[in-house]
Design a protein around this motif. Structure first.
Motif, PDB file in Angstrom:
ATOM      1  N   GLU A   1      -3.239  -4.707  -5.837  1.00 40.40           N
ATOM      2  CA  GLU A   1      -4.486  -5.312  -5.348  1.00 40.40           C
ATOM      3  C   GLU A   1      -5.121  -4.488  -4.227  1.00 40.40           C
ATOM      4  O   GLU A   1      -6.063  -4.942  -3.581  1.00 40.40           O
ATOM      5  CB  GLU A   1      -4.255  -6.765  -4.909  1.00 40.40           C
ATOM      6  N   THR A   2      -4.556  -3.293  -4.009  1.00 38.72           N
ATOM      7  CA  THR A   2      -5.163  -2.395  -3.022  1.00 38.72           C
ATOM      8  C   THR A   2      -5.476  -1.081  -3.733  1.00 38.72           C
ATOM      9  O   THR A   2      -4.765  -0.693  -4.672  1.00 38.72           O
ATOM     10  CB  THR A   2      -4.173  -2.101  -1.884  1.00 38.72           C
ATOM     11  N   PRO A   3      -6.527  -0.384  -3.283  1.00 33.91           N
ATOM     12  CA  PRO A   3      -6.827   0.906  -3.915  1.00 33.91           C
ATOM     13  C   PRO A   3      -5.630   1.857  -3.839  1.00 33.91           C
ATOM     14  O   PRO A   3      -5.362   2.594  -4.785  1.00 33.91           O
ATOM     15  CB  PRO A   3      -8.007   1.426  -3.091  1.00 33.91           C
ATOM     16  N   ALA A   4      -4.867   1.805  -2.733  1.00 34.24           N
ATOM     17  CA  ALA A   4      -3.715   2.699  -2.600  1.00 34.24           C
ATOM     18  C   ALA A   4      -2.706   2.458  -3.727  1.00 34.24           C
ATOM     19  O   ALA A   4      -2.154   3.405  -4.299  1.00 34.24           O
ATOM     20  CB  ALA A   4      -3.044   2.485  -1.246  1.00 34.24           C
ATOM     21  N   SER A   5      -2.491   1.186  -4.055  1.00 39.36           N
ATOM     22  CA  SER A   5      -1.493   0.910  -5.096  1.00 39.36           C
ATOM     23  C   SER A   5      -1.998   1.346  -6.471  1.00 39.36           C
ATOM     24  O   SER A   5      -1.200   1.680  -7.344  1.00 39.36           O
ATOM     25  CB  SER A   5      -1.091  -0.566  -5.083  1.00 39.36           C
ATOM     26  N   VAL A   6      -3.306   1.354  -6.672  1.00 44.30           N
ATOM     27  CA  VAL A   6      -3.847   1.851  -7.950  1.00 44.30           C
ATOM     28  C   VAL A   6      -3.586   3.353  -8.051  1.00 44.30           C
ATOM     29  O   VAL A   6      -3.066   3.853  -9.044  1.00 44.30           O
ATOM     30  CB  VAL A   6      -5.374   1.593  -8.038  1.00 44.30           C
ATOM     31  N   LEU A   7      -3.916   4.058  -6.960  1.00 46.85           N
ATOM     32  CA  LEU A   7      -3.784   5.513  -7.000  1.00 46.85           C
ATOM     33  C   LEU A   7      -2.326   5.955  -7.108  1.00 46.85           C
ATOM     34  O   LEU A   7      -2.031   7.018  -7.643  1.00 46.85           O
ATOM     35  CB  LEU A   7      -4.448   6.138  -5.766  1.00 46.85           C
ATOM     36  N   LEU A   8      -1.426   5.110  -6.592  1.00 44.96           N
ATOM     37  CA  LEU A   8       0.002   5.467  -6.650  1.00 44.96           C
ATOM     38  C   LEU A   8       0.738   4.714  -7.756  1.00 44.96           C
ATOM     39  O   LEU A   8       1.958   4.629  -7.759  1.00 44.96           O
ATOM     40  CB  LEU A   8       0.669   5.153  -5.303  1.00 44.96           C
ATOM     41  N   ALA A   9      -0.035   4.152  -8.706  1.00 40.69           N
ATOM     42  CA  ALA A   9       0.580   3.285  -9.731  1.00 40.69           C
ATOM     43  C   ALA A   9       1.706   3.996 -10.482  1.00 40.69           C
ATOM     44  O   ALA A   9       2.713   3.374 -10.822  1.00 40.69           O
ATOM     45  CB  ALA A   9      -0.487   2.774 -10.695  1.00 40.69           C
ATOM     46  N   GLU A  10       1.538   5.289 -10.763  1.00 39.48           N
ATOM     47  CA  GLU A  10       2.583   5.980 -11.520  1.00 39.48           C
ATOM     48  C   GLU A  10       3.905   5.995 -10.755  1.00 39.48           C
ATOM     49  O   GLU A  10       4.969   5.764 -11.325  1.00 39.48           O
ATOM     50  CB  GLU A  10       2.144   7.405 -11.857  1.00 39.48           C
ATOM     51  N   GLU A  11       3.802   6.253  -9.438  1.00 35.36           N
ATOM     52  CA  GLU A  11       5.019   6.270  -8.618  1.00 35.36           C
ATOM     53  C   GLU A  11       5.593   4.857  -8.505  1.00 35.36           C
ATOM     54  O   GLU A  11       6.799   4.641  -8.664  1.00 35.36           O
ATOM     55  CB  GLU A  11       4.721   6.801  -7.207  1.00 35.36           C
ATOM     56  N   PHE A  12       4.712   3.887  -8.240  1.00 39.40           N
ATOM     57  CA  PHE A  12       5.183   2.501  -8.082  1.00 39.40           C
ATOM     58  C   PHE A  12       5.863   1.997  -9.366  1.00 39.40           C
ATOM     59  O   PHE A  12       6.801   1.212  -9.303  1.00 39.40           O
ATOM     60  CB  PHE A  12       4.025   1.575  -7.713  1.00 39.40           C
ATOM     61  N   ALA A  13       5.356   2.437 -10.516  1.00 39.69           N
ATOM     62  CA  ALA A  13       5.909   1.945 -11.788  1.00 39.69           C
ATOM     63  C   ALA A  13       7.378   2.352 -11.952  1.00 39.69           C
ATOM     64  O   ALA A  13       8.114   1.738 -12.714  1.00 39.69           O
ATOM     65  CB  ALA A  13       5.081   2.472 -12.958  1.00 39.69           C
ATOM     66  N   LYS A  14       7.787   3.373 -11.216  1.00 38.97           N
ATOM     67  CA  LYS A  14       9.198   3.803 -11.299  1.00 38.97           C
ATOM     68  C   LYS A  14      10.073   2.917 -10.427  1.00 38.97           C
ATOM     69  O   LYS A  14      11.282   2.870 -10.575  1.00 38.97           O
ATOM     70  CB  LYS A  14       9.330   5.266 -10.830  1.00 38.97           C
ATOM     71  N   GLU A  15       9.458   2.258  -9.466  1.00 40.45           N
ATOM     72  CA  GLU A  15      10.205   1.505  -8.449  1.00 40.45           C
ATOM     73  C   GLU A  15      10.109  -0.017  -8.649  1.00 40.45           C
ATOM     74  O   GLU A  15      10.962  -0.766  -8.204  1.00 40.45           O
ATOM     75  CB  GLU A  15       9.624   1.887  -7.076  1.00 40.45           C
ATOM     76  N   ALA A  16       9.026  -0.463  -9.330  1.00 41.73           N
ATOM     77  CA  ALA A  16       8.826  -1.911  -9.495  1.00 41.73           C
ATOM     78  C   ALA A  16       9.203  -2.324 -10.911  1.00 41.73           C
ATOM     79  O   ALA A  16       9.049  -1.540 -11.848  1.00 41.73           O
ATOM     80  CB  ALA A  16       7.356  -2.252  -9.237  1.00 41.73           C
TER      81      ALA A  16
ATOM     82  N   ILE B   1       0.816  -1.225   0.000  1.00 42.29           N
ATOM     83  CA  ILE B   1       0.000   0.000   0.000  1.00 42.29           C
ATOM     84  C   ILE B   1       0.849   1.275   0.000  1.00 42.29           C
ATOM     85  O   ILE B   1       0.312   2.364  -0.172  1.00 42.29           O
ATOM     86  CB  ILE B   1      -0.976   0.068   1.202  1.00 42.29           C
ATOM     87  N   SER B   2       2.162   1.140   0.272  1.00 41.27           N
ATOM     88  CA  SER B   2       2.943   2.376   0.322  1.00 41.27           C
ATOM     89  C   SER B   2       4.336   2.163  -0.261  1.00 41.27           C
ATOM     90  O   SER B   2       4.840   1.035  -0.305  1.00 41.27           O
ATOM     91  CB  SER B   2       3.087   2.846   1.774  1.00 41.27           C
ATOM     92  N   MET B   3       4.928   3.263  -0.672  1.00 41.55           N
ATOM     93  CA  MET B   3       6.280   3.223  -1.223  1.00 41.55           C
ATOM     94  C   MET B   3       7.260   2.707  -0.164  1.00 41.55           C
ATOM     95  O   MET B   3       8.189   1.982  -0.481  1.00 41.55           O
ATOM     96  CB  MET B   3       6.657   4.646  -1.665  1.00 41.55           C
ATOM     97  N   GLU B   4       6.993   3.067   1.106  1.00 48.41           N
ATOM     98  CA  GLU B   4       7.901   2.632   2.186  1.00 48.41           C
ATOM     99  C   GLU B   4       7.922   1.105   2.249  1.00 48.41           C
ATOM    100  O   GLU B   4       8.979   0.503   2.385  1.00 48.41           O
ATOM    101  CB  GLU B   4       7.446   3.179   3.555  1.00 48.41           C
ATOM    102  N   GLU B   5       6.730   0.486   2.140  1.00 53.42           N
ATOM    103  CA  GLU B   5       6.686  -0.987   2.193  1.00 53.42           C
ATOM    104  C   GLU B   5       7.489  -1.589   1.045  1.00 53.42           C
ATOM    105  O   GLU B   5       8.269  -2.521   1.237  1.00 53.42           O
ATOM    106  CB  GLU B   5       5.232  -1.477   2.064  1.00 53.42           C
ATOM    107  N   LEU B   6       7.265  -1.057  -0.162  1.00 54.37           N
ATOM    108  CA  LEU B   6       7.962  -1.617  -1.324  1.00 54.37           C
ATOM    109  C   LEU B   6       9.471  -1.438  -1.151  1.00 54.37           C
ATOM    110  O   LEU B   6      10.248  -2.367  -1.393  1.00 54.37           O
ATOM    111  CB  LEU B   6       7.470  -0.932  -2.612  1.00 54.37           C
ATOM    112  N   GLN B   7       9.864  -0.242  -0.690  1.00 55.19           N
ATOM    113  CA  GLN B   7      11.306  -0.001  -0.546  1.00 55.19           C
ATOM    114  C   GLN B   7      11.907  -0.865   0.554  1.00 55.19           C
ATOM    115  O   GLN B   7      13.013  -1.382   0.420  1.00 55.19           O
ATOM    116  CB  GLN B   7      11.562   1.490  -0.289  1.00 55.19           C
ATOM    117  N   GLU B   8      11.159  -1.048   1.636  1.00 52.23           N
ATOM    118  CA  GLU B   8      11.677  -1.886   2.729  1.00 52.23           C
ATOM    119  C   GLU B   8      11.834  -3.335   2.258  1.00 52.23           C
ATOM    120  O   GLU B   8      12.847  -3.985   2.528  1.00 52.23           O
ATOM    121  CB  GLU B   8      10.722  -1.817   3.937  1.00 52.23           C
ATOM    122  N   ALA B   9      10.841  -3.819   1.523  1.00 55.33           N
ATOM    123  CA  ALA B   9      10.908  -5.202   1.022  1.00 55.33           C
ATOM    124  C   ALA B   9      12.082  -5.337   0.047  1.00 55.33           C
ATOM    125  O   ALA B   9      12.830  -6.322   0.081  1.00 55.33           O
ATOM    126  CB  ALA B   9       9.596  -5.578   0.355  1.00 55.33           C
TER     127      ALA B   9
END
Ligand code: PEP
Ligand code: MG
Length: 535
Positions: free
Chosen positions: A424-439, A387-395
């Motif tokens: 699979e969470t609404p948060a990840s949909v709304l932040l998809a543009e940011e996540f796409a840079k990191e994933a 749900i958050s960039m912090e989680e993705l970065q920590e993982a």
């Protein structure tokens, strides 16, 4: 004869077989003191129940490792002496003596510091249940014990029940609870078992052994059919099997639309058996390896080495990409050896990446095992429920830590391993543009995304008619995620059940989805739809 019609089907197919009524008997112990001259008889009853259970478990131990451990517990000296003392010295009846002894022993295990020993508490309780059933002279249903073709009827089935099912005998499933994307439905689909879920009131109409015809294409059930109806269903079954044969002929064609766009068709799997089942379907890889099933089928948290062995075999079996999702436990998925604290809203609670980031030692063991397996194939790592960039970065930082450790130890792994995430969470949909840079890639998990976007529990029959992955909000979210991913040139796949839905596939193709990953049972049909798609 009685006919019932249901609106939604969970796993396609037709079945005609007698019912196996899966119901937990009432195991509440009878409490009470006994006269002194009855103590020997009560002790003998307990001893005989113990013998029965040990014998039962020794047969089961041949099929599943966990039962060997249970067999040891059932024959344990402390358990036996505990019960016999309560009967002979405290003059308690056998059921009460057993209940109290099990409580005492499981409390001792639960109070230990060592995680492994703590987990034994659940095993002790499980064995206690088996002993109580034997004492009461009632049968404990066990799907792993079936030895004739049947349709399983149950209030609900948990993944721990379903993992034991043998598709050779389980010809169909009918449940009162559950939704089409609950895990029982997903597992049934991957095993190709016709399944109807959320069939209200069905149990009251069935008994063990009664003949049932079910059409999980059209959602019809006939209880105690007459000869004509039975013949009619057997014919339908034959026609269904013919259609399946026609689809099998198409397997050799790569999934390319009429306009020439190559689509990746992948399988969702839970274990090596699922991979073997999916390989003949000419898949382009595994888009989702639900690693939690490895944890659920075990009697303890699988070690790094145990996991490595499985992931490595999987990587060697699948020549193309193998996407291993890190542990997604919690929600409706429990572990037989780990007591989860009771939560009001388990699907909104301690689940998936939240557990992994808290139980870091366990998480790193899994990451190391996956990295090690990446030396043997094209393995990808995928995180659930972000749900958050912090989680993705920590993982990701933990992946990095494991990479460094392996380098220092001189252990090989794929330096270029891709690390992606589920949307699979609404948060990840709304932040998809940011996540796409990191994933490195996205995979849309519509099973959860639908429940979280629409606030509709995926397994609750009362709201099953509102659970709709074709809802405009879900479609809009998917479109947004695909565009966000493509803007950053990353691949966007889908591994929710929607990817195998005939109604959804043309829409998803139109939206530009790159990869469709689904239960084995849907792949052949989706290939046909891709081949027929114009653009
Ligand atoms: C999903 O949520 O769509 C998904 C694929 O994950 P699971 O069904 O295992 O929760
Ligand atoms: Mg999910």
């Amino acid at each position: 004869m009685e006919k019932i019609q249901v609106a939604k089907t969970a796993s396609r197919g037709i079945a005609v077989a007698p019912v196996y009524y899966f119901q937990e008997p009432d195991l509440t112990p009878e409490m009470g003191q006994i006269p002194a001259d009855e103590a020997d008889a009560q002790a003998a009853r307990f001893e005989s129940a113990q013998d029965t259970v040990i014998e039962e478990l020794s047969t089961l131990a041949e099929k599943h490792e966990i039962f060997a451990a249970h067999q040891e517990i059932a024959g344990d000296f402390m358990l036996r002496e505990g019960v016999l003392t309560k009967i002979k010295s405290e003059l308690k009846n056998a059921q009460q003596a057993l209940e109290e002894t099990i409580q005492e022993i499981s409390a001792i295990f639960a109070g230990m510091d060592d995680e492994y020993m703590k987990e034994r508490a659940a095993d002790v309780k499980d064995v206690g249940k088996r002993l109580m059933a034997a004492l009461k002279g009632v049968r404990l249903p066990d799907l792993g014990n079936m030895d004739q073709e049947s349709i399983v009827a149950a209030r609900d089935l948990y993944p721990s029940d379903t993992v034991k099912m043998n598709p050779e005998f389980v010809k169909g499933i009918l449940t009162e609870e559950g939704g089409v994307t609950s895990h029982v439905s997903i597992m049934a689909k991957s095993m190709g078992i016709p399944t109807l879920v959320g069939v209200q009131g069905i149990l009251a109409k069935l008994q063990d052994g009664v003949m049932v015809c079910m059409d999980a294409e059209k959602g019809s059930i006939v209880i105690d059919p007459d000869e004509d109806t039975r013949t009619q269903y057997l014919r339908k079954k034959e026609a269904y099997e013919k259609e399946r044969e026609m689809l099998v002929q198409l397997r050799s064609c790569p999934a390319v639309t009429r306009a020439g766009k190559r689509i990746s068709l992948c399988a969702n799997v839970g274990n090596l058996e699922d991979i073997h089942h999916a390989l003949p379907m000419n898949i382009d890889g595994v888009g989702l390896f639900r690693s939690e099933f490895l944890y659920m089928e075990n009697s303890h948290f699988p070690t790094e080495e145990e996991q490595f062995q499985v992931y490595r075999q999987a990587a060697e079996l699948v020549p193309q990409e193998l996407t291993i999702r890190t542990l997604d436990i919690g929600g409706d998925k429990e572990l037989p050896y780990f007591e989860f604290e009771k939560e009001e809203n388990p699907f909104l609670g301690w689940r998936a990446i939240r557990i992994s980031l808290e139980m870091k030692k366990m998480f790193k063991e899994q990451l190391r095992a996956i990295l090690r397996a990446s030396a043997f194939g094209h393995v990808r790592i995928m995180f659930p429920m972000i749900i958050s960039m912090e989680e993705l970065q920590e993982a990701k930082a933990l992946v990095e830590e494991c990479r460094k450790e392996l380098c220092a130890e001189g252990i090989a792994f794929d330096e270029k391993i891709e690390v992606g995430m589920m949307i699979e969470t609404p948060a990840s949909v709304l932040l998809a543009e940011e996540f796409a840079k990191e994933a490195d890639f996205f995979s849309i998990g519509t099973n959860d995304l639908t429940q979280y976007l629409l606030a509709v529990d995926r397994g609750n029959k009362k709201v099953a008619d509102r659970y709709d992955f074709m809802h405009p909000a879900v479609l809009k979210a998917i479109g947004h995620v695909i565009n966000a991913g493509h803007k950053e040139q990353i691949k966007v796949g889908m591994c929710g059940e929607m990817a195998g839905s005939p109604a959804a596939v043309p829409i998803l193709l139109d939206m530009g989805l790159d990869e469709f990953s689904m239960s084995g049972g849907s792949i052949d049909y989706v290939r046909k739809l891709v081949l027929e798609f114009e653009n």
